[in-house]
Design a protein around this motif. Structure first.
Motif, PDB file in Angstrom:
ATOM      1  N   VAL A   1       0.849  -1.185   0.000  1.00 13.42           N
ATOM      2  CA  VAL A   1       0.000   0.000   0.000  1.00 13.42           C
ATOM      3  C   VAL A   1       0.886   1.237   0.000  1.00 13.42           C
ATOM      4  N   ASP A   2       0.588   2.171  -0.885  1.00  6.06           N
ATOM      5  CA  ASP A   2       1.381   3.395  -0.987  1.00  6.06           C
ATOM      6  C   ASP A   2       0.925   4.427   0.053  1.00  6.06           C
ATOM      7  N   ILE A   3       1.902   5.165   0.580  1.00  2.86           N
ATOM      8  CA  ILE A   3       1.608   6.276   1.488  1.00  2.86           C
ATOM      9  C   ILE A   3       1.970   7.550   0.727  1.00  2.86           C
ATOM     10  N   PRO A   4       0.967   8.276   0.216  1.00  5.20           N
ATOM     11  CA  PRO A   4       1.245   9.438  -0.619  1.00  5.20           C
ATOM     12  C   PRO A   4       1.939  10.573   0.148  1.00  5.20           C
ATOM     13  N   THR A   5       2.598  11.437  -0.601  1.00  8.11           N
ATOM     14  CA  THR A   5       3.333  12.567  -0.034  1.00  8.11           C
ATOM     15  C   THR A   5       2.433  13.456   0.818  1.00  8.11           C
ATOM     16  N   GLU A   6       1.189  13.676   0.373  1.00  7.09           N
ATOM     17  CA  GLU A   6       0.269  14.538   1.143  1.00  7.09           C
ATOM     18  C   GLU A   6       0.017  13.958   2.527  1.00  7.09           C
ATOM     19  N   LEU A   7      -0.143  12.649   2.605  1.00  6.91           N
ATOM     20  CA  LEU A   7      -0.376  12.016   3.906  1.00  6.91           C
ATOM     21  C   LEU A   7       0.877  12.083   4.761  1.00  6.91           C
ATOM     22  N   ARG A   8       2.043  11.864   4.165  1.00  4.79           N
ATOM     23  CA  ARG A   8       3.304  11.971   4.912  1.00  4.79           C
ATOM     24  C   ARG A   8       3.455  13.371   5.505  1.00  4.79           C
ATOM     25  N   SER A   9       3.110  14.373   4.723  1.00  6.16           N
ATOM     26  CA  SER A   9       3.183  15.761   5.179  1.00  6.16           C
ATOM     27  C   SER A   9       2.195  16.016   6.326  1.00  6.16           C
ATOM     28  N   SER A  10       1.003  15.513   6.177  1.00  9.40           N
ATOM     29  CA  SER A  10      -0.029  15.662   7.207  1.00  9.40           C
ATOM     30  C   SER A  10       0.399  14.975   8.510  1.00  9.40           C
ATOM     31  N   LEU A  11       0.994  13.798   8.392  1.00 10.93           N
ATOM     32  CA  LEU A  11       1.491  13.079   9.573  1.00 10.93           C
ATOM     33  C   LEU A  11       2.591  13.880  10.275  1.00 10.93           C
ATOM     34  N   ARG A  12       3.481  14.479   9.489  1.00 10.23           N
ATOM     35  CA  ARG A  12       4.575  15.268  10.045  1.00 10.23           C
ATOM     36  C   ARG A  12       4.033  16.486  10.802  1.00 10.23           C
ATOM     37  N   LYS A  13       3.067  17.189  10.190  1.00 11.28           N
ATOM     38  CA  LYS A  13       2.460  18.364  10.840  1.00 11.28           C
ATOM     39  C   LYS A  13       1.747  17.953  12.133  1.00 11.28           C
ATOM     40  N   PHE A  14       1.025  16.850  12.071  1.00  9.07           N
ATOM     41  CA  PHE A  14       0.295  16.373  13.243  1.00  9.07           C
ATOM     42  C   PHE A  14       1.273  16.022  14.359  1.00  9.07           C
ATOM     43  N   ARG A  15       2.342  15.354  14.000  1.00  2.95           N
ATOM     44  CA  ARG A  15       3.335  14.905  14.971  1.00  2.95           C
ATOM     45  C   ARG A  15       3.976  16.071  15.714  1.00  2.95           C
ATOM     46  N   PHE A  16       4.252  17.162  15.000  1.00  2.00           N
ATOM     47  CA  PHE A  16       4.973  18.272  15.614  1.00  2.00           C
ATOM     48  C   PHE A  16       4.076  19.401  16.111  1.00  2.00           C
ATOM     49  N   ALA A  17       2.770  19.222  16.043  1.00  2.00           N
ATOM     50  CA  ALA A  17       1.854  20.234  16.581  1.00  2.00           C
ATOM     51  C   ALA A  17       1.996  20.279  18.101  1.00  2.00           C
ATOM     52  N   ARG A  18       2.029  21.468  18.638  1.00  2.00           N
ATOM     53  CA  ARG A  18       2.133  21.628  20.101  1.00  2.00           C
ATOM     54  C   ARG A  18       0.746  21.489  20.707  1.00  2.00           C
ATOM     55  N   ARG A  19       0.645  20.646  21.690  1.00  2.00           N
ATOM     56  CA  ARG A  19      -0.635  20.459  22.369  1.00  2.00           C
ATOM     57  C   ARG A  19      -0.455  20.722  23.860  1.00  2.00           C
ATOM     58  N   SER A  20      -1.412  21.429  24.436  1.00  2.00           N
ATOM     59  CA  SER A  20      -1.321  21.708  25.865  1.00  2.00           C
ATOM     60  C   SER A  20      -2.497  21.127  26.629  1.00  2.00           C
TER      61      SER A  20
ATOM     62  N   ILE B   1      -3.817   2.727  -1.841  1.00  2.00           N
ATOM     63  CA  ILE B   1      -3.143   3.863  -1.212  1.00  2.00           C
ATOM     64  C   ILE B   1      -3.823   4.184   0.118  1.00  2.00           C
ATOM     65  N   MET B   2      -3.056   4.796   1.006  1.00  2.00           N
ATOM     66  CA  MET B   2      -3.611   5.265   2.275  1.00  2.00           C
ATOM     67  C   MET B   2      -4.134   6.677   2.081  1.00  2.00           C
ATOM     68  N   GLU B   3      -5.227   6.978   2.762  1.00  2.00           N
ATOM     69  CA  GLU B   3      -5.837   8.300   2.669  1.00  2.00           C
ATOM     70  C   GLU B   3      -6.172   8.811   4.061  1.00  2.00           C
ATOM     71  N   GLU B   4      -5.943  10.104   4.268  1.00  2.00           N
ATOM     72  CA  GLU B   4      -6.376  10.719   5.519  1.00  2.00           C
ATOM     73  C   GLU B   4      -7.889  10.818   5.474  1.00  2.00           C
ATOM     74  N   GLU B   5      -8.532  10.251   6.472  1.00  2.00           N
ATOM     75  CA  GLU B   5      -9.987  10.282   6.497  1.00  2.00           C
ATOM     76  C   GLU B   5     -10.493  11.491   7.276  1.00  2.00           C
ATOM     77  N   GLU B   6      -9.853  11.766   8.417  1.00  2.00           N
ATOM     78  CA  GLU B   6     -10.345  12.842   9.280  1.00  2.00           C
ATOM     79  C   GLU B   6      -9.285  13.206  10.308  1.00  2.00           C
ATOM     80  N   GLN B   7      -9.322  14.473  10.765  1.00  2.00           N
ATOM     81  CA  GLN B   7      -8.510  14.899  11.908  1.00  2.00           C
ATOM     82  C   GLN B   7      -9.457  15.447  12.954  1.00  2.00           C
ATOM     83  N   TYR B   8      -9.178  15.130  14.202  1.00  2.00           N
ATOM     84  CA  TYR B   8     -10.000  15.601  15.311  1.00  2.00           C
ATOM     85  C   TYR B   8      -9.112  16.300  16.333  1.00  2.00           C
TER      86      TYR B   8
END
Length: 139
Positions: A5-24, A40-47
């Protein structure tokens, strides 16, 4: 490396942004599904600011998902941390082909998301609770 299964560049970018988001405070989740026709993998939703119970209700009862979870963990000594956890959502009622496809891509997705702790949930919403996650993370 061969992969199913392919992991597209857009999803990789989204994962990176999610990972480094500051949460308090609160939990945040990024839900990913596999398109079995395109393989392919697709981002379904962010919460953001979602309870574990609400997240469990949002996930499908008959289809697997990868959930990258930024979890608000309260430690016994009073500290609060926000570990990243991969919830491998695989309800027992999933179609066997999708389970197999999902399982074959798990390690590659885990490495791409750069998440060390994996919690497998096979019992649907009953298996994804704050208590269950706390027990696995605090052990």
């Amino acid at each position: 490396m061969s992969h199913t299964v392919d992991i597209p560049t857009e999803l990789r970018s989204s994962l990176r942004k999610f990972r480094f988001a500051r949460r308090s405070q609160g939990n945040a989740a990024l839900v990913v599904k596999i398109d079995k026709n395109k393989l392919i993998m697709e981002e379904e939703e962010q919460y953001d600011e979602i309870s574990i119970e609400e997240l469990a209700d949002e996930l499908p009862a008959n289809s697997p998902r990868y959930v990258v979870l930024s979890y608000e963990l309260k430690h016994n000594d009073g500290r609060t941390s926000f570990p990243l956890v991969l919830v491998n959502w695989v309800p027992r009622t999933c179609e066997i082909k999708m389970m197999t496809l999902h399982a074959s891509a798990l390690i590659e997705f885990q490495n791409t998301a750069d998440v060390n702790k994996v919690i497998e949930v096979r019992d649907g919403a009953d298996g994804l609770t704050k208590e269950a996650i706390d027990a696995k993370l605090l052990s």
